[in-house]
Write a protein that holds these residues in place. Structure first.
Motif, short mmCIF file in Angstrom:
data_model
loop_
_atom_site.label_atom_id
_atom_site.label_comp_id
_atom_site.label_asym_id
_atom_site.label_seq_id
_atom_site.Cartn_x
_atom_site.Cartn_y
_atom_site.Cartn_z
N GLY A 73 0.80 -1.24 0.00
CA GLY A 73 0.05 0.10 -0.01
C GLY A 73 0.89 1.32 -0.10
N GLY A 74 0.21 2.40 -0.23
CA GLY A 74 0.81 3.74 -0.23
C GLY A 74 1.82 3.84 -1.17
N PHE A 75 2.86 4.75 -0.90
CA PHE A 75 4.19 4.78 -1.53
C PHE A 75 4.94 3.48 -1.61
CE2 PHE A 75 3.28 9.20 -0.86
CZ PHE A 75 3.13 9.67 -1.96
N ILE A 127 7.32 2.23 1.19
CA ILE A 127 7.91 3.24 1.65
C ILE A 127 7.45 3.97 2.89
CG2 ILE A 127 9.07 5.89 1.37
CD1 ILE A 127 9.33 4.98 -1.57
N ASP A 128 7.62 4.00 4.14
CA ASP A 128 6.88 4.42 5.07
C ASP A 128 7.04 5.72 5.27
OD1 ASP A 128 5.28 4.33 7.47
OD2 ASP A 128 6.97 3.52 8.73
N THR A 129 5.78 6.40 5.31
CA THR A 129 6.06 8.12 5.27
C THR A 129 4.63 8.70 5.68
OG1 THR A 129 6.39 9.92 3.87
CG2 THR A 129 5.89 8.03 2.78
N PRO A 130 4.88 9.59 6.53
CA PRO A 130 3.52 10.37 6.77
C PRO A 130 2.88 11.15 5.60
CG PRO A 130 5.48 11.39 7.69
CD PRO A 130 5.79 10.07 7.27
N LEU A 131 3.69 11.54 4.32
CA LEU A 131 3.33 12.18 3.40
C LEU A 131 1.89 11.56 2.69
CD1 LEU A 131 3.55 14.62 1.47
CD2 LEU A 131 5.08 13.10 -0.04
N VAL A 132 1.90 10.11 3.00
CA VAL A 132 0.78 9.15 2.24
C VAL A 132 -0.65 9.73 2.70
CG1 VAL A 132 0.66 7.39 3.91
CG2 VAL A 132 0.30 6.89 1.60
N ASP A 133 -0.61 10.60 3.83
CA ASP A 133 -2.13 10.77 4.43
C ASP A 133 -2.29 12.16 3.89
OD1 ASP A 133 -2.18 8.42 6.02
OD2 ASP A 133 -1.13 9.52 7.57
N LYS A 134 -1.31 12.85 3.24
CA LYS A 134 -1.58 13.99 2.64
C LYS A 134 -1.86 14.44 1.15
CE LYS A 134 1.35 16.21 6.33
NZ LYS A 134 2.66 15.71 6.89
N ALA A 190 12.20 13.52 -2.10
CA ALA A 190 11.05 14.39 -2.10
C ALA A 190 10.16 13.66 -0.78
CB ALA A 190 10.48 14.68 -3.39
N ILE A 191 9.95 12.60 -0.98
CA ILE A 191 8.97 11.82 -0.07
C ILE A 191 9.63 11.87 1.40
CG2 ILE A 191 8.24 9.35 0.52
CD1 ILE A 191 8.02 8.93 -2.56
N ALA A 192 10.90 11.59 1.37
CA ALA A 192 11.95 11.68 2.74
C ALA A 192 11.42 12.95 3.34
CB ALA A 192 13.19 11.42 2.41
N ALA A 193 11.51 14.04 2.49
CA ALA A 193 11.08 15.42 3.11
C ALA A 193 9.70 15.89 3.15
CB ALA A 193 11.98 16.36 2.06
N GLY A 194 8.78 14.86 2.85
CA GLY A 194 7.43 15.51 2.77
C GLY A 194 7.15 16.53 1.79
N VAL A 216 -3.59 12.72 -11.73
CA VAL A 216 -3.06 14.10 -11.19
C VAL A 216 -2.72 13.99 -9.81
CG1 VAL A 216 -3.51 16.62 -10.76
CG2 VAL A 216 -4.09 15.44 -12.70
N LEU A 217 -1.49 14.04 -9.10
CA LEU A 217 -1.06 13.82 -8.03
C LEU A 217 -1.33 15.17 -7.36
CD1 LEU A 217 0.55 12.49 -5.66
CD2 LEU A 217 2.64 13.89 -6.42
N THR A 218 -2.15 15.25 -6.01
CA THR A 218 -2.64 16.50 -5.53
C THR A 218 -2.61 16.20 -4.18
OG1 THR A 218 -4.20 18.21 -5.34
CG2 THR A 218 -4.98 15.90 -5.78
N THR A 219 -2.98 17.39 -3.37
CA THR A 219 -3.04 17.17 -1.71
C THR A 219 -4.67 16.85 -1.53
OG1 THR A 219 -3.57 19.63 -1.77
CG2 THR A 219 -1.25 18.76 -1.47
N VAL A 220 -4.89 16.46 0.14
CA VAL A 220 -6.33 16.36 0.40
C VAL A 220 -7.09 17.69 0.17
CG1 VAL A 220 -7.73 15.93 2.64
CG2 VAL A 220 -5.42 14.62 2.16
N GLU A 221 -6.30 18.84 0.36
CA GLU A 221 -7.04 20.19 0.38
C GLU A 221 -7.26 20.50 -0.92
OE1 GLU A 221 -3.86 20.10 1.69
OE2 GLU A 221 -4.56 19.57 3.79
N ASP A 222 -6.70 20.25 -1.78
CA ASP A 222 -7.09 20.64 -3.30
C ASP A 222 -7.74 19.58 -4.05
OD1 ASP A 222 -6.14 22.90 -2.99
OD2 ASP A 222 -3.92 22.76 -3.86
N ALA A 223 -7.86 18.36 -3.63
CA ALA A 223 -8.53 17.42 -4.78
C ALA A 223 -9.70 17.75 -5.31
CB ALA A 223 -8.60 16.19 -3.79
#
Ligand code: PMV
Length: 330
Positions: free
Chosen positions: A146-148, A167-174, A223-227, A290-297
């Motif tokens: 799942g995720g990245f 790739i375990d990252t909190p970015l996946v929730d955003k 980029a993923i590591a840096a969020g 299109v890759l986007t954020t939760v806010e802009d989806a």
């Protein structure tokens, strides 16, 4: 072995750094690594039962009898490991348009690898499953997780180091992915399997494409590591365009884009100019993801819905790993 019917589901994934070219065609060993996002909105569910009464494999795809010859070689691999000769019933349902460049081979072979291996009495680790799914379809190795997800190209000729890892990252929730369907999900003209071989053999840009992958992978991972979704989006869009450039330059050319695809690329650029998070990627079909954020989806989906030639849009959350949903003794 007592017969057991196993049902598994897997989500499709969309590559942000593409897999496009093989170092070994038989084992689907990739010429380079890749990196993807697994999507909850694109799910395949597959049931498998090995039945001694069957004389050949039987496939039902989306409620209709289908040609089992695409899955028999894959089932042969599982039969070889499990040391059985029994044929299988396979019932598979895609909860999205099949074979339209929406990566149904990824979720399809991931679900089949999980269901069939367990129905055959095996209990592979996630890494072994990823290797198995890869033999069905290169991108399916990534849909086990799942995720990245990062796919390793490996160097071994047996393919045992060519597997994917999450790739375990909190970015996946955003993040979210907006999928804009062009032309109603009609079947694509060049399957990715043949297309990438044709490109590798005839495109003067193929070598250039391959040299862009390692730095793009490094940039995407950083980029993923840096969020940093902007850095990730920029490398993803550039990488997809480089892959398509190699295909367009093949002889004869492979052009997956429709006029609507270009209209969508322009709309995505415009969204960015308005300050929205939006970066496009395309696979072996005309659709734009299109890759986007939760806010802009929602804003992104609304803008893309109005582009000429777009038949529908959907917003997907990142999806989870492939999982068994049912096991019934028969
Ligand atoms: O796994 P295949 O053979 O369907 O190839 C997938 C190819 C692309 O979707 C274009 C790129 C990718 O990495 O998924």
């Amino acid at each position: 072995m007592s017969a057991i019917q196993v049902t598994a589901k897997a989500c499709a994934n969309i590559a942000l750094v593409k897999y496009w070219g093989k170092r070994d065609v038989r084992l689907n060993l990739p010429a380079a690594g890749s990196l993807s996002l697994t999507l909850a909105a694109l799910v395949t569910e597959t049931s498998v039962l090995f039945d001694p009464a069957l004389e050949e494999d039987d496939l039902v795809l989306d409620g209709e009898a289908a040609d089992a010859s695409r899955i028999t070689p894959f089932l042969n691999v599982i039969r070889g490991v499990a040391k059985i000769e029994t044929h299988a019933w396979v019932i598979s349902r895609n909860h999205f348009p099949t074979a339209s460049g929406l990566a149904s081979s990824a979720s399809g072979f991931a679900a089949l690898a999980l269901a069939a291996s367990h129905a055959a009495g095996l209990d592979p680790t996630p890494r072994e499953l990823s290797i198995l799914a890869r033999i069905g379809s290169g991108s399916a190795a990534r849909s086990i997780f799942g995720g990245f997800v990062r796919m390793h190209e490996g160097i071994r000729t047996d393919g045992n180091d060519a597997f994917a890892e999450p790739i375990d990252t909190p970015l996946v929730d955003k993040v979210r992915m907006v999928i804009a369907i062009v032309g109603g999900g009609a079947a694509k003209t060049h399957g990715s399997r043949d297309a990438m071989e044709h490109v590798a053999h005839t495109s003067p840009l193929y070598r250039g494409w391959l040299t862009t992958v390692p730095p793009d992978l490094a940039a995407a991972e950083a980029a993923i590591a840096a969020g940093d979704i902007q850095a990730l989006g920029e490398v993803a869009e550039a990488n997809a365009l480089a892959m398509h450039a190699s295909a367009i330059a093949a002889r004869p050319p492979i052009i997956y884009w429709k006029p609507a695809t270009l209209a969508l690329l322009a709309a995505v650029r415009e969204l960015r100019e308005q300050g929205r998070a939006a970066w496009a990627t395309m696979d072996a079909g005309p659709h734009v993801k299109v890759l986007t954020t939760v806010e802009d989806a929602s804003a992104v989906a609304n803008a893309l819905r109005d582009a000429p030639g777009v038949t529908s849009t959907m917003i997907s959350e990142p999806g989870g790993p492939a999982e068994i949903t049912k096991q019934e003794p028969r």
